[in-house]
Scaffold this motif. Structure first.
Motif, PDB file in Angstrom:
ATOM      1  N   PHE A   1      33.514  -9.663  16.239  1.00  0.00           N
ATOM      2  CA  PHE A   1      32.160  -9.627  15.669  1.00  0.00           C
ATOM      3  C   PHE A   1      31.282  -8.870  16.636  1.00  0.00           C
ATOM      4  O   PHE A   1      31.262  -9.168  17.825  1.00  0.00           O
ATOM      5  N   GLU A   2      30.584  -7.847  16.156  1.00  0.00           N
ATOM      6  CA  GLU A   2      29.613  -7.207  17.026  1.00  0.00           C
ATOM      7  C   GLU A   2      28.318  -6.953  16.267  1.00  0.00           C
ATOM      8  O   GLU A   2      28.327  -6.660  15.074  1.00  0.00           O
ATOM      9  N   ALA A   3      27.209  -7.135  16.958  1.00  0.00           N
ATOM     10  CA  ALA A   3      25.907  -6.979  16.319  1.00  0.00           C
ATOM     11  C   ALA A   3      24.882  -6.523  17.345  1.00  0.00           C
ATOM     12  O   ALA A   3      25.031  -6.781  18.535  1.00  0.00           O
ATOM     13  N   ASP A   4      23.861  -5.841  16.881  1.00  0.00           N
ATOM     14  CA  ASP A   4      22.745  -5.437  17.737  1.00  0.00           C
ATOM     15  C   ASP A   4      21.798  -6.610  17.914  1.00  0.00           C
ATOM     16  O   ASP A   4      21.364  -7.188  16.928  1.00  0.00           O
TER      17      ASP A   4
ATOM     18  N   LYS B   1      19.097  -6.109  19.995  1.00  0.00           N
ATOM     19  CA  LYS B   1      17.883  -5.399  20.409  1.00  0.00           C
ATOM     20  C   LYS B   1      17.395  -5.854  21.775  1.00  0.00           C
ATOM     21  O   LYS B   1      16.189  -5.894  22.016  1.00  0.00           O
TER      22      LYS B   1
ATOM     23  N   GLU C   1      16.938 -12.766  18.953  1.00  0.00           N
ATOM     24  CA  GLU C   1      17.852 -12.026  18.073  1.00  0.00           C
ATOM     25  C   GLU C   1      19.295 -12.375  18.406  1.00  0.00           C
ATOM     26  O   GLU C   1      20.132 -12.538  17.515  1.00  0.00           O
TER      27      GLU C   1
ATOM     28  N   ARG D   1      20.392 -15.090  19.635  1.00  0.00           N
ATOM     29  CA  ARG D   1      20.697 -16.435  19.157  1.00  0.00           C
ATOM     30  C   ARG D   1      21.006 -16.429  17.662  1.00  0.00           C
ATOM     31  O   ARG D   1      21.930 -17.084  17.196  1.00  0.00           O
ATOM     32  N   LYS D   2      20.239 -15.638  16.922  1.00  0.00           N
ATOM     33  CA  LYS D   2      20.468 -15.529  15.473  1.00  0.00           C
ATOM     34  C   LYS D   2      21.856 -14.988  15.176  1.00  0.00           C
ATOM     35  O   LYS D   2      22.597 -15.521  14.357  1.00  0.00           O
ATOM     36  N   GLU D   3      22.201 -13.880  15.858  1.00  0.00           N
ATOM     37  CA  GLU D   3      23.493 -13.243  15.595  1.00  0.00           C
ATOM     38  C   GLU D   3      24.630 -14.174  15.998  1.00  0.00           C
ATOM     39  O   GLU D   3      25.652 -14.243  15.330  1.00  0.00           O
TER      40      GLU D   3
ATOM     41  N   ASP E   1      24.560 -17.435  15.982  1.00  0.00           N
ATOM     42  CA  ASP E   1      24.667 -18.460  14.939  1.00  0.00           C
ATOM     43  C   ASP E   1      25.610 -17.990  13.840  1.00  0.00           C
ATOM     44  O   ASP E   1      26.465 -18.729  13.367  1.00  0.00           O
ATOM     45  N   SER E   2      25.421 -16.728  13.433  1.00  0.00           N
ATOM     46  CA  SER E   2      26.255 -16.187  12.359  1.00  0.00           C
ATOM     47  C   SER E   2      27.704 -16.099  12.790  1.00  0.00           C
ATOM     48  O   SER E   2      28.613 -16.427  12.021  1.00  0.00           O
TER      49      SER E   2
ATOM     50  N   LEU F   1      29.210 -17.913  14.990  1.00  0.00           N
ATOM     51  CA  LEU F   1      29.767 -19.266  15.079  1.00  0.00           C
ATOM     52  C   LEU F   1      30.126 -19.799  13.700  1.00  0.00           C
ATOM     53  O   LEU F   1      31.124 -20.484  13.524  1.00  0.00           O
TER      54      LEU F   1
END
Lengths: 323, 341
Positions: free
Chosen positions: A200-203, A205, A210, A212-214, A216-217, A219
């Motif tokens: 899983f990879e996400a920006d 920023k 942010e 923490r949000k990513e 959460d997803s 997890l």
């Protein structure tokens, strides 16, 4: 009208009280040191910072100030461009007009600041470029760290820690920014040849909320996560908070970059991060180099700063140098 | 329509149903259902069906939602408050300083933080209603000012549990109880406390808007200021109070932000005002004032909250997220438009 005035005066009073309660030392990074006493030879250095909104850059200014404070004949004038290229350009022009002895610039971007720096050089003022470079060779010296090298060190550490196998989450700074790309490319090079899988990879920023949000997803989506690699320490901390809220923080290791004393190093000391890699500010080195230049010595054109890694085992000894 | 009588019945039922769907609430609910449907289809290997996903989606939307609660009242008066994101940061910094560095108890920190937010709102409100400065300009000024004040008070860096000592070293203190409490979960881990705070704020704003005379005044001011002044509505007072209300809610959001980050970040809340405004507008409250309500805003909060969550669990790249969010906001607002507009 009277009530309005009352409100305003209460507000003003509150501001005054709040202002008095803050630590006077905490914002001293933005102000210049008073000139040294007497008529001794005084060097004035102009320092243009691209954005003091970032804690790492606040630290850079603080490091420069600390280094300059230890030398009597140096005075540093700090300016903050607030992330505005044109403002930074006028800083250089102002420094030239004020006749400073040396300019240190940590530029926001290369292209638009290359010419102003070259013009300053043409008037005979040496320029030290910190962290981000300008184009061409019209500057005295560039001092910076290598994000690719740091990313690679992180990748290699992760490969060793997971014994070459595991599921990893990568929280990227900003995939459109150079440090974000370099920390990603270095990491990929570091884990090359292992069975480590980035699931899983996400920006994020560069921002903790942010991240923490990513996280959460991530997890919610994956039951098995071995390690989280975040491109900065606030990102790793945000990921830790998300995992902790899910009761899964013990199942995985958190890796961050930057190692600021109040962020990454603090998190390692508190046992939240498995490791953080220092991204040095170069503040001390900038002043050292400036003194050499002002005293007439020649310096290297490119100075690449080394990094240090901090783990719970070595953080109290000041970390270990990254090879 | 071969079977005439049955067809008649069907048409009648359809009109009741379509009236329901075409009401502002129905339209807002449709937009929300649309987003949830997208989530059901793109469920990221079943992650969307886990209760934790929904709990977290609501938690993440809560801070924006609390801002939107205050924003709704201001927008109903045909105003706007651009300062909420900066006020959030200012309050987060003050709140973290009081709770972490000065170790003040929660029962002082919370009201004090709300007062700071309220004072910012009072200044904006006074500028708008007494000095007759346009809301956009007055709150823009407050937005810049509050951000500067937050940076000044924090010295430009985050107010965290690493407390700088006089000799430059750091002492690490515990996260205050208040922060742990706000960032915890209740009801067998099924709801976050911040979500409950959002629901409480939404309920209070709803009661204020629909059950109090002041709420009626706000609609009147937003609908036709001159007419309401002539019919004896205390326009100045009602409008100022809307901004104070918005400021207090920005203060509450600031406390929640600080608690969740375990620190006061002077850079927090950048562009949050835009998300809050989008939530209000997607709900169906008109930017030209006089129409809308809290129930609609709550639906708007859920819509944006779920949209973000669906994009996030599918790990959609940033560039696509921005484009998709833009497109979906337009679609949602378009479905939302009433027939009159």
């Amino acid at each position: 009208m009277r009530t309005g005035l009352k409100l305003v005066s209460v507000m003003a009073l509150m501001l005054f009280v709040c202002g008095c309660r803050t630590d006077p030392d905490s914002n001293s990074a933005g102000t210049a040191k008073p000139p040294a006493q007497g008529d001794q030879a005084n060097w004035t250095i102009g320092m243009s910072q691209c954005n003091l909104g970032e804690p790492w850059r606040v630290q850079m200014n603080a490091d420069i100030k600390a280094a300059a404070d230890s030398i009597d004949e140096v005075e540093v004038v700090f300016k903050d461009a607030q992330n505005d290229t044109l403002k930074q350009r006028s800083h250089i022009e102002e420094f030239v007009n004020a006749g400073v002895d040396l300019i240190i610039i940590s530029p926001k971007e290369a292209q638009p600041l290359t010419e102003p720096v070259a013009k300053a050089m043409a008037t005979g003022i040496p320029v030290i470029v910190l962290d981000r470079s300008v184009l061409g060779d019209q500057f005295t010296c560039f001092i910076g760290a290598d994000n690719k090298k740091i990313g690679k060190a992180a990748g290699e550490w992760i490969k060793a820690e997971l014994k070459g196998k595991g599921k990893v989450i990568e929280l990227r700074g900003l995939s459109t920014s150079t440090p974000g790309q370099d920390r990603h490319d270095g990491f990929v090079a570091g884990i090359a040849g292992s069975d480590i899988e980035v699931v899983f990879e996400a920006d994020m920023k560069w921002l903790e909320p942010e991240a923490r949000k990513e996280m959460d997803s991530a997890l919610a989506r994956f039951d098995n996560i071995d390690l989280v690699y975040a491109h900065n320490d606030p990102g790793a901390h945000g990921a830790y908070l998300a995992a902790k809220a899910a009761g899964r923080q013990k199942d995985m290791i958190f890796v961050g970059i930057d190692a600021l004393p109040q962020e990454g190093i603090a998190y390692v000391k508190q046992g939240l991060l498995g490791v953080t890699f220092q991204y040095p500010t170069g503040g001390q080195e900038a002043i050292d180099t400036a003194m050499q230049i002002l005293n007439g010595a020649t310096v290297e054109k490119q100075i690449v700063l080394g990094s240090r890694s901090f783990t719970p085992d070595n953080v109290d000894q000041g970390g270990a140098a990254v090879k | 329509m071969i079977d005439q009588p049955r067809g008649d019945l069907a048409t009648k039922q359809q009109t009741t149903a379509s009236r329901l769907i075409l009401s502002p609430g129905g339209r807002a609910a449709t937009a929300l259902l649309l987003v949830v449907f997208v989530g059901l289809v793109f469920n990221a290997d079943g992650a969307f069906f886990k209760s934790a996903t929904h709990r977290d989606a609501l938690r993440q939307a809560s801070v924006y939602g609390i801002l939107a609660c205050g924003m709704t009242l201001v927008i109903v008066t045909a105003g706007i408050d651009l300062a909420v994101g900066s006020v959030l940061a200012l309050v987060a910094v003050c709140c973290a300083t009081m709770a972490i560095h000065w170790n003040w108890p929660g029962w002082i920190v919370v009201p004090a933080s709300m007062v700071i937010g309220g004072l910012c709102g009072a200044v904006s409100g006074t500028l708008v209603s007494r000095q007759k400065i346009q809301p956009f300009i007055a709150t823009l000024a407050m937005m810049v000012f509050a951000r500067g004040l937050a940076k000044y008070l924090s010295g430009g860096s985050k107010v965290s549990t690493a407390v700088k000592q006089a000799d430059g070293t750091f002492e690490y203190v515990d996260v205050p109880y208040l922060f742990r409490l706000i960032d915890s979960r209740v009801l067998a881990d099924s709801v976050s406390v911040v979500t409950l705070i959002f629901f409480a704020c939404a309920t209070i704003s709803w009661i204020a808007l629909s059950h109090f005379r002041w709420g009626r005044f706000l609609y009147a001011v937003g609908g036709n200021e001159e007419a309401s002044r002539l019919s004896g509505v205390p326009v100045t007072w009602a409008r100022t109070l809307a901004y104070v209300w918005c400021g207090v809610f920005a203060g509450i959001a600031g406390i929640c932000q600080a608690a969740q980050e375990q620190q006061g970040d002077p850079e927090a809340g950048v562009a949050y005002e835009l998300i809050a405004i989008a939530m209000v507008v997607i709900g169906g409250t008109s930017l030209s004032g006089g129409r809308g309500g809290m129930m609609l805003t709550t639906l708007g909060v859920f819509t944006i909250g779920y949209l973000e969550k669906v994009l996030s669990i599918n790990a959609v790249p940033e560039a696509w997220r921005l484009m998709l969010t833009g497109v979906i906001i337009v679609i949602a607002v378009q479905t939302q438009r009433s027939r009159r507009a």
